[in-house]
Design a protein around this motif. Sequence first.
Motif, PDB file in Angstrom:
ATOM      1  N   MET A   1       0.800  -1.250   0.136  1.00  0.00           N
ATOM      2  CA  MET A   1      -0.019   0.110   0.105  1.00  0.00           C
ATOM      3  C   MET A   1       0.981   1.207  -0.088  1.00  0.00           C
ATOM      4  SD  MET A   1      -3.137   0.347   2.653  1.00  0.00           S
ATOM      5  CE  MET A   1      -4.843   0.133   1.916  1.00  0.00           C
ATOM      6  N   SER A   2       0.689   2.314  -0.853  1.00  0.00           N
ATOM      7  CA  SER A   2       1.437   3.205  -0.922  1.00  0.00           C
ATOM      8  C   SER A   2       1.002   4.538   0.071  1.00  0.00           C
ATOM      9  CB  SER A   2       1.547   3.895  -2.447  1.00  0.00           C
ATOM     10  OG  SER A   2       0.225   4.567  -2.562  1.00  0.00           O
ATOM     11  N   LEU A   3       1.552   5.514   0.223  1.00  0.00           N
ATOM     12  CA  LEU A   3       1.258   6.713   1.059  1.00  0.00           C
ATOM     13  C   LEU A   3       0.287   7.630   0.276  1.00  0.00           C
ATOM     14  CD1 LEU A   3       4.599   7.239   2.967  1.00  0.00           C
ATOM     15  CD2 LEU A   3       2.532   6.091   3.632  1.00  0.00           C
ATOM     16  N   LYS A   4      -0.266   7.307  -0.940  1.00  0.00           N
ATOM     17  CA  LYS A   4      -1.118   8.152  -1.601  1.00  0.00           C
ATOM     18  C   LYS A   4      -2.499   8.107  -1.081  1.00  0.00           C
ATOM     19  CE  LYS A   4       1.683   8.128  -5.725  1.00  0.00           C
ATOM     20  NZ  LYS A   4       1.818   7.941  -7.223  1.00  0.00           N
ATOM     21  N   PHE A   5      -3.285   9.095  -1.366  1.00  0.00           N
ATOM     22  CA  PHE A   5      -4.703   8.934  -1.254  1.00  0.00           C
ATOM     23  C   PHE A   5      -5.412   9.295  -2.530  1.00  0.00           C
ATOM     24  CE2 PHE A   5      -8.558  11.006   0.862  1.00  0.00           C
ATOM     25  CZ  PHE A   5      -9.164   9.787   1.251  1.00  0.00           C
ATOM     26  N   PRO A   6      -5.587   8.332  -3.196  1.00  0.00           N
ATOM     27  CA  PRO A   6      -6.140   8.553  -4.697  1.00  0.00           C
ATOM     28  C   PRO A   6      -7.439   8.640  -4.599  1.00  0.00           C
ATOM     29  CG  PRO A   6      -5.562   6.085  -4.239  1.00  0.00           C
ATOM     30  CD  PRO A   6      -4.940   6.760  -3.142  1.00  0.00           C
ATOM     31  N   LYS A   7      -8.217   9.096  -5.534  1.00  0.00           N
ATOM     32  CA  LYS A   7      -9.491   9.230  -6.105  1.00  0.00           C
ATOM     33  C   LYS A   7     -10.423   7.916  -5.667  1.00  0.00           C
ATOM     34  CE  LYS A   7     -12.500  11.135  -9.252  1.00  0.00           C
ATOM     35  NZ  LYS A   7     -12.809  11.913 -10.588  1.00  0.00           N
ATOM     36  N   GLN A   8     -10.080   6.824  -5.933  1.00  0.00           N
ATOM     37  CA  GLN A   8     -10.689   5.660  -5.610  1.00  0.00           C
ATOM     38  C   GLN A   8     -10.684   5.286  -4.242  1.00  0.00           C
ATOM     39  OE1 GLN A   8      -7.993   5.127  -7.742  1.00  0.00           O
ATOM     40  NE2 GLN A   8      -6.551   3.473  -6.913  1.00  0.00           N
ATOM     41  N   GLU A   9     -10.186   5.882  -3.229  1.00  0.00           N
ATOM     42  CA  GLU A   9     -10.267   5.545  -1.846  1.00  0.00           C
ATOM     43  C   GLU A   9     -11.075   6.777  -1.259  1.00  0.00           C
ATOM     44  OE1 GLU A   9      -6.314   5.209   0.059  1.00  0.00           O
ATOM     45  OE2 GLU A   9      -5.676   3.825  -1.406  1.00  0.00           O
ATOM     46  N   LYS A  10     -11.481   7.673  -1.929  1.00  0.00           N
ATOM     47  CA  LYS A  10     -12.189   8.920  -1.428  1.00  0.00           C
ATOM     48  C   LYS A  10     -13.671   8.487  -1.213  1.00  0.00           C
ATOM     49  CE  LYS A  10      -9.013  12.188  -2.537  1.00  0.00           C
ATOM     50  NZ  LYS A  10      -8.601  13.355  -3.476  1.00  0.00           N
TER      51      LYS A  10
ATOM     52  N   ALA B   1     -16.184  -3.646  -2.042  1.00  0.00           N
ATOM     53  CA  ALA B   1     -15.032  -2.704  -2.474  1.00  0.00           C
ATOM     54  C   ALA B   1     -13.801  -3.398  -2.511  1.00  0.00           C
ATOM     55  CB  ALA B   1     -14.994  -1.555  -1.101  1.00  0.00           C
ATOM     56  N   ASP B   2     -13.058  -2.645  -3.633  1.00  0.00           N
ATOM     57  CA  ASP B   2     -11.702  -3.106  -3.757  1.00  0.00           C
ATOM     58  C   ASP B   2     -10.762  -2.295  -3.052  1.00  0.00           C
ATOM     59  OD1 ASP B   2     -12.365  -0.457  -5.221  1.00  0.00           O
ATOM     60  OD2 ASP B   2     -10.833  -1.021  -6.516  1.00  0.00           O
ATOM     61  N   CYS B   3     -10.940  -1.118  -2.177  1.00  0.00           N
ATOM     62  CA  CYS B   3     -10.129  -0.897  -1.117  1.00  0.00           C
ATOM     63  C   CYS B   3     -10.897  -0.243  -0.302  1.00  0.00           C
ATOM     64  CB  CYS B   3      -9.196   0.331  -2.001  1.00  0.00           C
ATOM     65  SG  CYS B   3     -10.177   1.541  -2.786  1.00  0.00           S
ATOM     66  N   THR B   4     -10.192   0.210   0.959  1.00  0.00           N
ATOM     67  CA  THR B   4     -10.818   0.977   2.142  1.00  0.00           C
ATOM     68  C   THR B   4     -10.964   2.419   1.520  1.00  0.00           C
ATOM     69  OG1 THR B   4      -9.768  -0.317   3.689  1.00  0.00           O
ATOM     70  CG2 THR B   4     -10.386   1.817   4.529  1.00  0.00           C
ATOM     71  N   LYS B   5     -12.175   2.860   1.956  1.00  0.00           N
ATOM     72  CA  LYS B   5     -12.716   4.064   1.597  1.00  0.00           C
ATOM     73  C   LYS B   5     -12.742   5.138   2.826  1.00  0.00           C
ATOM     74  CE  LYS B   5     -14.957   3.038  -2.845  1.00  0.00           C
ATOM     75  NZ  LYS B   5     -14.385   4.040  -3.719  1.00  0.00           N
ATOM     76  N   ALA B   6     -12.446   6.517   2.742  1.00  0.00           N
ATOM     77  CA  ALA B   6     -12.396   7.204   3.812  1.00  0.00           C
ATOM     78  C   ALA B   6     -12.863   8.662   3.309  1.00  0.00           C
ATOM     79  CB  ALA B   6     -11.006   7.397   4.483  1.00  0.00           C
ATOM     80  N   GLY B   7     -13.690   9.229   4.411  1.00  0.00           N
ATOM     81  CA  GLY B   7     -14.245  10.584   4.081  1.00  0.00           C
ATOM     82  C   GLY B   7     -13.870  11.362   5.512  1.00  0.00           C
ATOM     83  N   PHE B   8     -13.922  12.456   5.455  1.00  0.00           N
ATOM     84  CA  PHE B   8     -13.624  13.479   6.619  1.00  0.00           C
ATOM     85  C   PHE B   8     -14.619  14.748   6.750  1.00  0.00           C
ATOM     86  CE2 PHE B   8      -9.998  11.322   4.837  1.00  0.00           C
ATOM     87  CZ  PHE B   8      -9.373  11.032   5.986  1.00  0.00           C
ATOM     88  N   VAL B   9     -14.958  14.975   7.941  1.00  0.00           N
ATOM     89  CA  VAL B   9     -16.292  15.698   8.227  1.00  0.00           C
ATOM     90  C   VAL B   9     -15.694  16.711   9.331  1.00  0.00           C
ATOM     91  CG1 VAL B   9     -18.273  16.109   8.868  1.00  0.00           C
ATOM     92  CG2 VAL B   9     -17.938  14.144   7.538  1.00  0.00           C
ATOM     93  N   ALA B  10     -15.930  18.070   9.107  1.00  0.00           N
ATOM     94  CA  ALA B  10     -15.707  19.089  10.205  1.00  0.00           C
ATOM     95  C   ALA B  10     -17.024  19.894  10.069  1.00  0.00           C
ATOM     96  CB  ALA B  10     -14.675  19.843   9.934  1.00  0.00           C
ATOM     97  N   PRO B  11     -17.773  19.935  11.249  1.00  0.00           N
ATOM     98  CA  PRO B  11     -19.091  20.453  11.179  1.00  0.00           C
ATOM     99  C   PRO B  11     -19.168  22.045  11.018  1.00  0.00           C
ATOM    100  CG  PRO B  11     -18.592  19.512  13.387  1.00  0.00           C
ATOM    101  CD  PRO B  11     -17.320  19.318  12.573  1.00  0.00           C
ATOM    102  N   LYS B  12     -20.155  22.391  10.053  1.00  0.00           N
ATOM    103  CA  LYS B  12     -20.361  24.010   9.864  1.00  0.00           C
ATOM    104  C   LYS B  12     -20.990  24.419  11.255  1.00  0.00           C
ATOM    105  CE  LYS B  12     -22.173  26.772   6.460  1.00  0.00           C
ATOM    106  NZ  LYS B  12     -22.966  26.975   5.045  1.00  0.00           N
ATOM    107  N   LYS B  13     -21.610  23.691  11.978  1.00  0.00           N
ATOM    108  CA  LYS B  13     -22.235  24.308  13.146  1.00  0.00           C
ATOM    109  C   LYS B  13     -21.092  24.753  14.449  1.00  0.00           C
ATOM    110  CE  LYS B  13     -25.352  22.973  16.845  1.00  0.00           C
ATOM    111  NZ  LYS B  13     -26.482  21.914  17.316  1.00  0.00           N
TER     112      LYS B  13
END
Length: 121
Positions: free
Chosen positions: A1-10, A42-54
């Motif tokens: 696994m590389s240290l990249k965060f490509p589009k398919q992992e988002k 899924a073919d890879c682990t996917k990750a998302g990130f949230v910071a609330p507007k509130k």
Amino acid sequence: MSLKFPKQEKLKSRKVISHLFAEGKSCSKFPIKVLYLPAEDADCTKAGFVAPKKSFKKAVSRNRIKRLMREVYRLHKTEHLEINGKKFVLLFIYLGKEEVSYKKVEASVINVLKKLRDKEI
């Protein structure tokens, strides 16, 4: 696994995100909480990130926090997410009310990833 965060992992799918909020499990280490579900198809682990507007009215603040979480995840995903070849859908949520330093975000994300690894072994 590389240290990249490509589009398919988002994580971008609204359907998967709503499923994650409805049925996902969670673990947290203040100021980070992660919702997760095993992803069978899924073919890879996917990750998302949230910071609330509130909590953060200015987009600059929200974007900085998400950038910090993404960077820590990108650097440490290979160490902590190798769980018997399982794939996950992850959503990192920032719970704090004020911005913190990179070191605190790093410590929290690493701690949460370790908890996740220990729960799923």
